[in-house]
Scaffold this motif. Structure first.
Motif, mmCIF file in Angstrom:
data_model
loop_
_atom_site.group_PDB
_atom_site.id
_atom_site.type_symbol
_atom_site.label_atom_id
_atom_site.label_comp_id
_atom_site.label_asym_id
_atom_site.label_seq_id
_atom_site.Cartn_x
_atom_site.Cartn_y
_atom_site.Cartn_z
ATOM 1 N N LEU A 48 0.891 -1.017 -0.014
ATOM 2 C CA LEU A 48 -0.106 -0.081 -0.257
ATOM 3 C C LEU A 48 0.916 1.043 -0.475
ATOM 4 N N GLY A 49 1.874 1.365 0.438
ATOM 5 C CA GLY A 49 2.494 2.529 1.095
ATOM 6 C C GLY A 49 3.751 2.168 -0.458
ATOM 7 N N THR A 50 4.465 1.975 -0.748
ATOM 8 C CA THR A 50 4.362 2.109 -2.160
ATOM 9 C C THR A 50 3.522 1.876 -3.571
ATOM 10 N N ASN A 51 2.810 1.323 -3.880
ATOM 11 C CA ASN A 51 2.133 1.714 -4.050
ATOM 12 C C ASN A 51 1.674 3.446 -4.031
ATOM 13 N N LYS A 52 1.045 3.921 -3.230
ATOM 14 C CA LYS A 52 1.319 5.618 -2.860
ATOM 15 C C LYS A 52 2.340 6.364 -3.545
ATOM 16 N N LEU A 53 2.983 5.500 -3.291
ATOM 17 C CA LEU A 53 4.497 7.216 -3.825
ATOM 18 C C LEU A 53 4.313 6.341 -5.544
ATOM 19 N N GLN A 54 3.952 5.692 -6.462
ATOM 20 C CA GLN A 54 4.594 5.658 -7.735
ATOM 21 C C GLN A 54 3.361 6.198 -7.767
ATOM 22 N N CYS A 212 7.554 4.937 -14.430
ATOM 23 C CA CYS A 212 6.277 4.071 -15.450
ATOM 24 C C CYS A 212 5.447 4.399 -16.024
ATOM 25 N N GLN A 213 4.691 4.445 -14.487
ATOM 26 C CA GLN A 213 3.062 5.302 -14.374
ATOM 27 C C GLN A 213 2.666 6.470 -14.463
#
Length: 250
Positions: A48-54, A212-213
């Motif tokens: 969840l935390g890494t998903n917020k970053l990207q 990439c996002q």
């Protein structure tokens, strides 16, 4: 450089590009990236935390694209973006200590209802219509509620913002998509700040996926602005149904 295999890094990068592309049009990028991060070996909180970053890169890229073409009313929406940001901080802090099983149970039903709304509502196009609630009521109720949800759980946030803008604020589909990205960007930043505070972010892979996002979101926003409701509506319905199915399977 990375703590995971090169093949896994490449798959995460590809997933992030596709997630950015889809998210810029219809939301639901977390449907792709969070499960991929967990399959790569990250804990749920790290995912969840890494998903917020990207996700910051993807939603930020979308905001830049839509705003540069005049689809975002920054002056009127910035106060609501701040509320979305603050609410997401609270939601993310809650996510680090409370399991989200009850959200997982209720979310598929809500997403199917959203899909049905967009699939069968007549005259759903890019034309603005009459508001059903005042801007103040919209900003002080729906925005922080969805922002809090984004921090606490995340998947489907774009769909909830889209539904709110179309059903209650009277926005056309393209305008709703553009403003969804602004509020989603704010909630991503808020959630990210909270996850950083508890040390739940994988920085290297998150930054790579973020790049990439960013590229995927630029492509998605360009396509959405060229086609408007013709592509946003069917993709939004598809994403809602796919996300509901994925949550039911899990």
């Amino acid at each position: 450089m990375f703590d995971i295999a090169t093949e896994t890094v490449l798959l995460l990068a590809l997933a992030a590009f596709f997630a950015g592309f889809v998210d810029a049009i219809a939301g639901g990028g977390g449907l792709i990236t969070v499960p991929m991060l967990m399959l790569a070996g990250y804990t749920p909180v790290e995912a969840l935390g890494t998903n917020k970053l990207q996700g910051i890169f993807g939603s930020g890229s979308s905001v830049i694209s839509y705003a540069s073409k005049g689809h975002v009313e920054l002056k009127t929406q910035l106060p609501w973006a701040l509320l979305s940001f603050l609410a997401a901080i609270g939601g993310a802090l809650l996510a680090t200590i409370i399991p989200g099983e009850w959200l997982r149970a209720a979310l598929p039903v809500l997403l199917v209802l959203i899909a049905l709304y967009f699939a069968f509502k007549p005259n759903l196009d890019d034309v603005d219509r009459a508001r059903r609630i005042s801007p103040a009521l919209f900003g002080f109720t729906l925005v922080p509620l969805i922002g809090f949800y984004d921090g606490a759980f995340g998947p489907g946030t774009g769909s909830f913002f889209m539904l709110s803008f179309v059903a209650f604020a009277g926005y056309g589909v393209l305008k709703a998509t553009a403003h969804t990205k602004l509020l989603n960007f704010a909630s991503n930043v808020g959630g990210f700040a909270a996850f950083v505070a508890v040390g739940a972010v994988a920085w290297k892979i998150g930054l790579l996926m973020g790049a990439c996002q960013f590229l995927g979101a630029r492509c998605g926003a360009w396509l959405a602005m060229r086609n408007g409701a013709r592509i946003i509506k069917p993709l939004l319905v598809t994403v809602c149904v796919a996300l509901a199915g994925k949550l039911l399977v899990d």
